[in-house]
Design a protein around this motif. Sequence first.
Motif, short mmCIF file in Angstrom:
data_model
loop_
_atom_site.label_atom_id
_atom_site.label_comp_id
_atom_site.label_asym_id
_atom_site.label_seq_id
_atom_site.Cartn_x
_atom_site.Cartn_y
_atom_site.Cartn_z
N GLN B 33 -11.67 -9.49 -4.08
CA GLN B 33 -10.20 -9.19 -4.23
C GLN B 33 -9.88 -8.63 -5.69
O GLN B 33 -10.03 -9.48 -6.89
CB GLN B 33 -8.45 -10.27 -3.71
CG GLN B 33 -7.49 -8.68 -3.11
CD GLN B 33 -7.12 -9.29 -1.89
OE1 GLN B 33 -7.09 -9.88 -0.81
NE2 GLN B 33 -6.12 -9.83 -3.30
N ALA B 34 -9.12 -6.57 -5.35
CA ALA B 34 -8.96 -6.41 -7.02
C ALA B 34 -7.42 -5.98 -6.44
O ALA B 34 -7.66 -5.13 -5.15
CB ALA B 34 -10.27 -5.95 -7.54
N GLY B 35 -7.30 -5.01 -7.78
CA GLY B 35 -5.82 -4.59 -7.11
C GLY B 35 -5.81 -3.73 -7.64
O GLY B 35 -6.32 -3.27 -9.22
N VAL B 36 -5.24 -2.32 -6.89
CA VAL B 36 -5.67 -0.09 -7.47
C VAL B 36 -4.15 -0.86 -8.78
O VAL B 36 -2.89 -1.01 -8.78
CB VAL B 36 -5.01 0.30 -6.97
CG1 VAL B 36 -5.13 1.96 -7.54
CG2 VAL B 36 -6.54 0.33 -5.79
N CYS B 37 -4.02 -0.25 -10.20
CA CYS B 37 -3.25 -0.26 -10.91
C CYS B 37 -2.78 1.20 -11.22
O CYS B 37 -3.94 1.97 -11.53
CB CYS B 37 -4.05 -1.36 -12.26
SG CYS B 37 -2.94 -1.16 -13.87
N ASN B 38 -1.53 2.14 -12.27
CA ASN B 38 -1.36 2.98 -12.66
C ASN B 38 -2.31 3.62 -13.73
O ASN B 38 -2.55 4.59 -13.78
CB ASN B 38 -0.42 3.21 -12.72
CG ASN B 38 1.05 3.57 -12.13
OD1 ASN B 38 0.85 3.53 -10.69
ND2 ASN B 38 2.15 2.75 -12.08
N VAL B 309 4.55 3.83 -3.72
CA VAL B 309 3.53 3.20 -3.52
C VAL B 309 3.52 2.07 -4.01
O VAL B 309 3.27 2.32 -4.93
CB VAL B 309 2.27 3.32 -3.24
CG1 VAL B 309 1.43 2.82 -2.73
CG2 VAL B 309 2.31 4.45 -1.61
N LEU B 310 3.37 1.12 -3.41
CA LEU B 310 3.31 -0.82 -4.96
C LEU B 310 2.21 -0.55 -4.38
O LEU B 310 1.50 0.08 -4.65
CB LEU B 310 3.95 -1.30 -4.20
CG LEU B 310 5.82 -0.92 -4.50
CD1 LEU B 310 6.75 -2.57 -3.62
CD2 LEU B 310 6.02 -1.62 -5.97
N LYS B 311 1.56 -2.73 -4.70
CA LYS B 311 0.24 -2.19 -4.73
C LYS B 311 -0.50 -2.24 -3.42
O LYS B 311 -0.74 -2.73 -1.90
CB LYS B 311 0.32 -3.73 -4.76
CG LYS B 311 -0.78 -4.44 -5.22
CD LYS B 311 -1.97 -3.65 -6.71
CE LYS B 311 -0.90 -4.32 -7.96
NZ LYS B 311 -1.46 -3.37 -9.18
N VAL B 312 -1.52 -2.12 -3.70
CA VAL B 312 -2.74 -1.34 -3.10
C VAL B 312 -4.11 -2.09 -3.45
O VAL B 312 -4.44 -2.58 -4.84
CB VAL B 312 -3.43 -0.28 -3.00
CG1 VAL B 312 -4.28 0.28 -2.19
CG2 VAL B 312 -2.08 1.00 -2.64
N LEU B 313 -4.46 -3.53 -2.45
CA LEU B 313 -5.57 -4.01 -2.99
C LEU B 313 -7.02 -3.23 -1.94
O LEU B 313 -6.87 -2.31 -0.94
CB LEU B 313 -5.32 -5.38 -2.50
CG LEU B 313 -4.03 -6.35 -2.51
CD1 LEU B 313 -3.74 -7.48 -1.62
CD2 LEU B 313 -4.56 -6.79 -4.59
N LEU B 314 -8.09 -3.69 -2.71
CA LEU B 314 -8.90 -4.30 -2.19
C LEU B 314 -9.79 -5.33 -2.18
O LEU B 314 -9.51 -6.05 -2.56
CB LEU B 314 -10.22 -2.58 -3.21
CG LEU B 314 -10.23 -1.82 -3.36
CD1 LEU B 314 -10.83 -0.71 -4.47
CD2 LEU B 314 -10.42 -0.86 -2.40
N GLU B 315 -10.52 -4.89 -0.18
CA GLU B 315 -11.06 -6.70 -0.58
C GLU B 315 -12.59 -6.19 -0.65
O GLU B 315 -12.91 -4.87 0.13
CB GLU B 315 -10.61 -7.05 0.88
CG GLU B 315 -9.34 -7.22 1.18
CD GLU B 315 -8.56 -7.66 2.19
OE1 GLU B 315 -9.22 -7.41 3.31
OE2 GLU B 315 -7.33 -8.57 2.41
N MET B 316 -13.56 -6.77 -1.17
CA MET B 316 -14.84 -6.37 -1.51
C MET B 316 -15.90 -7.09 0.05
O MET B 316 -16.78 -6.97 -0.40
CB MET B 316 -15.37 -6.97 -2.87
CG MET B 316 -14.46 -7.13 -4.16
SD MET B 316 -14.22 -5.24 -4.13
CE MET B 316 -12.25 -5.29 -5.04
N ASN B 317 -15.57 -8.27 0.93
CA ASN B 317 -16.25 -8.66 1.82
C ASN B 317 -15.70 -8.05 3.49
O ASN B 317 -14.68 -7.62 3.46
CB ASN B 317 -16.41 -9.70 1.33
CG ASN B 317 -17.07 -10.33 0.63
OD1 ASN B 317 -18.46 -10.07 -0.18
ND2 ASN B 317 -16.45 -11.29 -0.56
#
Lengths: 317, 317
Positions: B33-38, B309-317
Motif C-alpha cells: 500500500q502507498a499514500g499520495v503526498c503533496n 482532500v486528505l489521504k488517498v491510498l493506492l493498494e497494489m494487489n
Amino acid sequence: MKGLWLENKQLQLRTDLPTPEPPTGEALVRVLQAGVCNTDLELLRGYYPYSGILGHEFVGVVEQGPKELLHHRVVGEINAACGKCYFCRKGQPTHCENRTVLGIVNRNGAFANYLSLPIENLHLVPESVTTDAATFTEPLAAALEIQQQVAVDSDKRVLVIGDGKLGQLVAQTLAITGCELLAVGRHREKLANLEAQGIKTGFADAVINRTFDISVECTGNPEGFAIALQALRPRGTLVLKSTYAGKLTIDASSIVVDEITVIGSRCGPFPAALQLLAQGKVEVEGLIQARYPLSEGLRAFDHAQRRGVLKVLLEMN
Amino acid sequence: MKGLWLENKQLQLRTDLPTPEPPTGEALVRVLQAGVCNTDLELLRGYYPYSGILGHEFVGVVEQGPKELLHHRVVGEINAACGKCYFCRKGQPTHCENRTVLGIVNRNGAFANYLSLPIENLHLVPESVTTDAATFTEPLAAALEIQQQVAVDSDKRVLVIGDGKLGQLVAQTLAITGCELLAVGRHREKLANLEAQGIKTGFADAVINRTFDISVECTGNPEGFAIALQALRPRGTLVLKSTYAGKLTIDASSIVVDEITVIGSRCGPFPAALQLLAQGKVEVEGLIQARYPLSEGLRAFDHAQRRGVLKVLLEMN
C-alpha cells in the motif's frame, strides 16, 4: 539646542530644539560625536515612520546623572525598555513591547547637542578607547550579537556578504573566533581594508556554493540574500544582519529541502564591544571617511548617501 | 510489473515495467500500500524535474533481503545515501550529496508492485500497527523532525497553520509535548478532526499576532507564511514544513527587527514515528479519504488533487 530633525522624509537642521529634561531614571548626555548609520538613511527614505531627532550611534559626556557617570564619557544602548512587559521580565529588554528607541522609535536621537537616555542604558567608555573608536560601539555590539545567536568556532566555514560599514565590523568580529572566514563585497578598496587585517576576501564569484556552515548577509539587497543562501551547506545557518527596504523574495523550497536556518540579528552586547575596543582587537578608525560639524549635518547626510561610503561622523562642538 | 510512471508532467499507468533487481546492499520489497503526498502532486506539476515511478510513502513485504526482514512488513526511509560524503560521515544521511530519493530523485518509487531500497533504510512494522497506519510512517516522521530541531515543551505557545494531511500530523505530534497548541485552517470538518483529539482549533482570525513562541507553516502558500510570521513573538521560531511552488515573498525586516528564526524542516526519524503508531498516540486512520487499486492509479491522482482532500491510498494487489 541644535539638532537634525526628521519629519515627512525631510531632514532639517534646527536651532530651536529644547534641551531634553531627563525624567527620573534618565541622564542628560552632552553628545560629543555621532555616526551616521544605514538605518538613519532608511528612516530618511521613509521606510519606517519616525519624526524627531535622528541618530543612535554616539559618544557623549554625562551632564546630569548619577555620580559614577557624571562628567565621564559614555555610550548608550538604544532601546529604552519599560521593565515590566513579558520580554523585560524575561531579560530581553531589546525586545520590550513598549520600548522607545533612540532616534528610531518615539525617542529623540543623538544628532543634537544633548540627548536623554535611561541610566541603565549607559556604559562608561574605558580611558584607553578613543572617542572615535567608541562611536563604533553600537554597530560593533550589533556585529557581536551574531555570536550570541550562533555558535561560531574554528571548525566553521563562515561567509560574510557585504563590505560596507556593518560587513566590515561583522567580518572583524568573526575573524577573532578563528573560524575559516571569507568576506565578499563589490569594492576593491574596502576589501583591501579587511585583507590588511588578515581576512580572506573576494568578489561574489569567489563563493563556492554549498560549502559554508554559516553565512551573514550584510548588504540588505536580494542579491546578497541569494548568495548567502546558495553558499550554505545543508543544515547551514543564514544570519540576516541587514534590514531590507520592502519585501524580499526568496527560494523557500531550498530552505526546506536543505533544512536551512535563517536567523534575524539586531542589537547586541555593549560591554563585549567596549572590551574588544579596549583590547584593540578590532580596527575601526580606518572606517571613518569624513567628519562634519553638526551645523553641516545636511552635507554629512549627502556624503553618507553616496555609494560605497563608509562611516561619516558628526561632531557636535 | 505495473507502476505509475511520470515523464514530462504526464503520469501514465504502465504494465511493462521491469521488476527491480536489487544491487548488493538493497532489498526487494513487494509494495502492499502507498499514500499520495503533496510532493507527488508537485512533481506531477513539474516543480522538480523527475522521470520515473512516483511514490515514497509505503508499506511493503520484503521478498529478497536479509533473514531478519524477509517476509516481514517494512516501511522505508526515502533517502538512499552514499555513506561516504561529508554529510554521511557527519551522520546526516538525509542530506547526502549523492543521495537518490525514492520516487523523487533518480530512484523509482513506490507506486508499483515492487521497489528496491538499501537494507539500512528499512524498518520492521510492529505487529500491533495496521498496514493502514504504517502507511503514515514517513509523513509522521517528517512531522516529528520539528522536535529534533526546536525544543517544544509545555511552556511554549505553538501555532500550526494548515489543516491538510501534514498539518494534521504536525498538530498531533506537537500536542503530545503538552505545549499550548492552536491549529488553524480553512476547513471546518478537518479542524473538527483535530478538535476530536482535544486540540484547540480555529480559522486564521483566531490567531493573536505576536503571541506565539513557535509557528509551523504547513500550507505551502504565502498567506500561510505571513500568518506564521505575524503570529510570532520576538525571538520566536517559524518552522517551514511545506515546500513552496516557486518563490516566496517575505517581510525580511520583521525577521531582523524581531530576531526571528526561520527553520526548514524535512525528513524525520522513522523509529520514533513507528513507536508513536504502536503506542496509539496519534490517530492517522481517520485521515484516509479514499482507496484505489494501482490499476486505477490515475483516478486516485485525480481524487488527491481535489481541494481539501486528505489521504488517498493506492493498494497494489
